[in-house]
Design an enzyme around this catalytic site. Structure first.
Site, PDB file in Angstrom:
ATOM      1  N   LEU A 148      65.210  67.774  22.009  1.00 37.47           N
ATOM      2  CA  LEU A 148      64.847  67.621  20.314  1.00 37.47           C
ATOM      3  C   LEU A 148      65.556  68.729  19.516  1.00 37.47           C
ATOM      4  O   LEU A 148      65.518  68.480  18.499  1.00 37.47           O
ATOM      5  CB  LEU A 148      63.284  67.600  20.318  1.00 37.47           C
ATOM      6  CG  LEU A 148      62.748  66.332  20.921  1.00 37.47           C
ATOM      7  CD1 LEU A 148      61.186  66.410  20.677  1.00 37.47           C
ATOM      8  CD2 LEU A 148      63.238  65.026  20.470  1.00 37.47           C
ATOM      9  N   GLY A 208      56.478  65.517  23.646  1.00 34.09           N
ATOM     10  CA  GLY A 208      57.357  66.263  24.124  1.00 34.09           C
ATOM     11  C   GLY A 208      57.279  67.737  23.269  1.00 34.09           C
ATOM     12  O   GLY A 208      57.802  68.033  22.428  1.00 34.09           O
ATOM     13  N   LYS A 222      51.050  72.987  16.384  1.00 39.28           N
ATOM     14  CA  LYS A 222      50.204  71.818  16.403  1.00 39.28           C
ATOM     15  C   LYS A 222      49.809  71.503  15.095  1.00 39.28           C
ATOM     16  O   LYS A 222      49.908  70.744  14.492  1.00 39.28           O
ATOM     17  CB  LYS A 222      49.143  71.665  17.508  1.00 39.28           C
ATOM     18  CG  LYS A 222      49.554  71.757  18.867  1.00 39.28           C
ATOM     19  CD  LYS A 222      50.349  70.683  19.273  1.00 39.28           C
ATOM     20  CE  LYS A 222      50.963  70.447  20.700  1.00 39.28           C
ATOM     21  NZ  LYS A 222      51.943  69.403  20.898  1.00 39.28           N
ATOM     22  N   SER A 271      46.366  69.131  19.186  1.00 45.54           N
ATOM     23  CA  SER A 271      45.616  69.701  20.194  1.00 45.54           C
ATOM     24  C   SER A 271      44.199  70.541  19.804  1.00 45.54           C
ATOM     25  O   SER A 271      44.395  70.909  18.399  1.00 45.54           O
ATOM     26  CB  SER A 271      46.571  70.918  21.008  1.00 45.54           C
ATOM     27  OG  SER A 271      45.696  71.777  21.595  1.00 45.54           O
ATOM     28  N   TYR A 299      51.085  78.486  20.076  1.00 51.08           N
ATOM     29  CA  TYR A 299      51.085  77.051  20.402  1.00 51.08           C
ATOM     30  C   TYR A 299      50.186  76.294  19.349  1.00 51.08           C
ATOM     31  O   TYR A 299      50.709  75.039  19.087  1.00 51.08           O
ATOM     32  CB  TYR A 299      50.472  76.986  21.890  1.00 51.08           C
ATOM     33  CG  TYR A 299      50.240  75.649  22.350  1.00 51.08           C
ATOM     34  CD1 TYR A 299      51.083  74.729  22.569  1.00 51.08           C
ATOM     35  CD2 TYR A 299      48.911  75.371  22.509  1.00 51.08           C
ATOM     36  CE1 TYR A 299      50.759  73.141  23.007  1.00 51.08           C
ATOM     37  CE2 TYR A 299      48.478  74.022  22.955  1.00 51.08           C
ATOM     38  CZ  TYR A 299      49.328  73.043  23.206  1.00 51.08           C
ATOM     39  OH  TYR A 299      48.903  71.690  23.341  1.00 51.08           O
ATOM     40  N   ILE A 329      60.515  59.639  36.795  1.00 52.37           N
ATOM     41  CA  ILE A 329      61.027  58.709  36.075  1.00 52.37           C
ATOM     42  C   ILE A 329      61.306  57.389  37.228  1.00 52.37           C
ATOM     43  O   ILE A 329      62.026  57.628  38.037  1.00 52.37           O
ATOM     44  CB  ILE A 329      61.983  58.640  35.087  1.00 52.37           C
ATOM     45  CG1 ILE A 329      61.615  59.948  34.193  1.00 52.37           C
ATOM     46  CG2 ILE A 329      62.405  57.607  34.331  1.00 52.37           C
ATOM     47  CD1 ILE A 329      60.471  59.577  33.041  1.00 52.37           C
ATOM     48  N   ARG A 341      33.499  74.265  30.162  1.00 55.35           N
ATOM     49  CA  ARG A 341      34.187  73.980  28.766  1.00 55.35           C
ATOM     50  C   ARG A 341      34.687  72.510  28.596  1.00 55.35           C
ATOM     51  O   ARG A 341      34.569  71.940  27.611  1.00 55.35           O
ATOM     52  CB  ARG A 341      35.400  74.760  28.749  1.00 55.35           C
ATOM     53  CG  ARG A 341      36.267  74.589  27.326  1.00 55.35           C
ATOM     54  CD  ARG A 341      37.201  75.852  26.999  1.00 55.35           C
ATOM     55  NE  ARG A 341      38.066  75.178  25.837  1.00 55.35           N
ATOM     56  CZ  ARG A 341      39.079  74.545  25.850  1.00 55.35           C
ATOM     57  NH1 ARG A 341      39.587  73.953  27.128  1.00 55.35           N
ATOM     58  NH2 ARG A 341      40.058  74.315  24.836  1.00 55.35           N
TER      59      ARG A 341
HETATM   60  C1  15L Z   1      46.206  71.901  25.408  1.00 60.28           C
HETATM   61  O1  15L Z   1      46.565  71.608  24.310  1.00 60.28           O
HETATM   62  C2  15L Z   1      46.940  72.195  26.656  1.00 60.28           C
HETATM   63  O2  15L Z   1      48.075  71.539  26.490  1.00 60.28           O
HETATM   64  C3  15L Z   1      46.235  72.158  27.944  1.00 60.28           C
HETATM   65  O3  15L Z   1      47.127  72.796  28.822  1.00 60.28           O
HETATM   66  C4  15L Z   1      44.918  72.558  27.936  1.00 60.28           C
HETATM   67  O4  15L Z   1      45.132  73.952  27.867  1.00 60.28           O
HETATM   68  C5  15L Z   1      44.104  72.020  26.849  1.00 60.28           C
HETATM   69  O5  15L Z   1      44.832  72.014  25.650  1.00 60.28           O
HETATM   70  C6  15L Z   1      42.695  72.761  26.804  1.00 60.28           C
HETATM   71  O6  15L Z   1      42.419  73.369  25.758  1.00 60.28           O
HETATM   72  O7  15L Z   1      41.782  72.378  27.611  1.00 60.28           O
END
Ligand code: 15L
Length: 268
Positions: free
Chosen positions: A51, A71, A139, A110, A135, A40, A173
């Site tokens: 958070l 975040g 999302k 994501s 993860y 920063i 990919r």
């Molecule tokens: C994501 O959501 C991740 O934060 C990132 O690290 C990658 O893995 C990306 O997806 C991805 O799928 O390439």
């Protein structure tokens, strides 16, 4: 724009990138936040907040017009870590936004919210969520949470199902998932400024020929990607995908195979 915009995850990879790139395109009242301070600059406004701490989160969102919420733990982790950092953290932020009448939230969703779709399936903004990991589930939760807060409390939102946002694409990919920093910045800018957003789901992808996603909703909102993965010469699989045949079947790649105990054939 001189309205107050809060960027969460400002010490992280994409939150940090946006904290700088939004400034470059004319945002003059940005505040960054994270649970640690990293990269920063001295002249940037920054506040240390976790958070998970609801009181501080409420205090921090006072007089904020929009939140760019990046975040979170950005990869797979234990169920407990994801629950506390990504799910509870995001819940606290939305609740704080409701209390303080924040107008907009741009949520970093994501591709892992839809990662268990096969690579042969073309998706759009109405496709079913298919999280591929704890993860990805966090999302998917954020997408549903933001829909509730838009419908019920008028906290409007745009969820960006980000593919792979990297300076330069690296493996095969990425031919389907890559988005440049500039294109992601453009999507966030649309999310903050577009006049008629209620709740939107768009894909965070540049203009890639081999994309798995029909991103026409983003285009309708004015998105004009400047970049394309097609300009890069990429042939090789990532190291991880090279030794993982199952990963090659699903959009989420290696996130789908971590701790996998199911039957591939059952995942249609
Ligand atoms: C994501 O959501 C991740 O934060 C990132 O690290 C990658 O893995 C990306 O997806 C991805 O799928 O390439």
């Amino acid at each position: 724009m001189n309205k107050k915009i809060l960027v969460t995850g400002a010490s992280g990879h994409l939150g940090g990138m946006l904290f700088n790139s939004l400034e470059k395109i004319g945002y003059t009242n940005l505040i960054g936040t994270d649970l640690r301070r990293k990269n920063i600059k001295k002249n940037q406004k920054f506040i240390l907040v976790n958070l998970k701490n609801f009181k501080s989160t409420v205090k921090m969102t006072k007089d904020v017009y929009a939140i760019v919420h990046f975040g979170a733990i950005p990869i797979e982790d234990t169920q407990q870590n994801i629950l506390h950092n990504n799910i509870i953290g995001t819940y606290n932020l939305f609740e704080a936004a409701r209390i303080n009448k924040v107008k907009r939230i741009i949520f970093a969703s994501s591709n892992h919210a839809i990662g268990f779709h096969r690579r042969t399936t073309r998706l759009n903004e109405t496709s079913t969520q298919r999280p591929d990991s704890h993860y990805g589930l966090s999302k998917a939760f954020g997408e549903d949470l933001s829909r509730l807060y838009a419908d019920k409390f008028s906290v409007k939102s745009m969820c960006i199902r980000i593919g792979s946002c990297l300076k330069i694409p690296e493996d095969r990919r990425h031919l389907s998932t890559w988005i440049s920093y500039e294109d992601l910045t453009q999507l966030v800018d649309i999310g903050i400024k577009h006049k008629s957003i209620h709740h939107e789901i768009v894909y965070g992808a540049s203009k890639n020929k081999k994309s798995w996603w029909n991103n026409s909703r983003a285009y309708k909102l004015g998105y004009k990607p400047k970049d394309s993965v097609d300009l890069f010469k990429i042939n090789s699989l990532s190291k991880n995908e090279h030794k993982d045949k199952m990963a090659l079947l699903f959009q989420g790649g290696v996130f789908t195979t971590a701790n996998f105990k199911g039957n591939i054939k059952d995942i249609k």
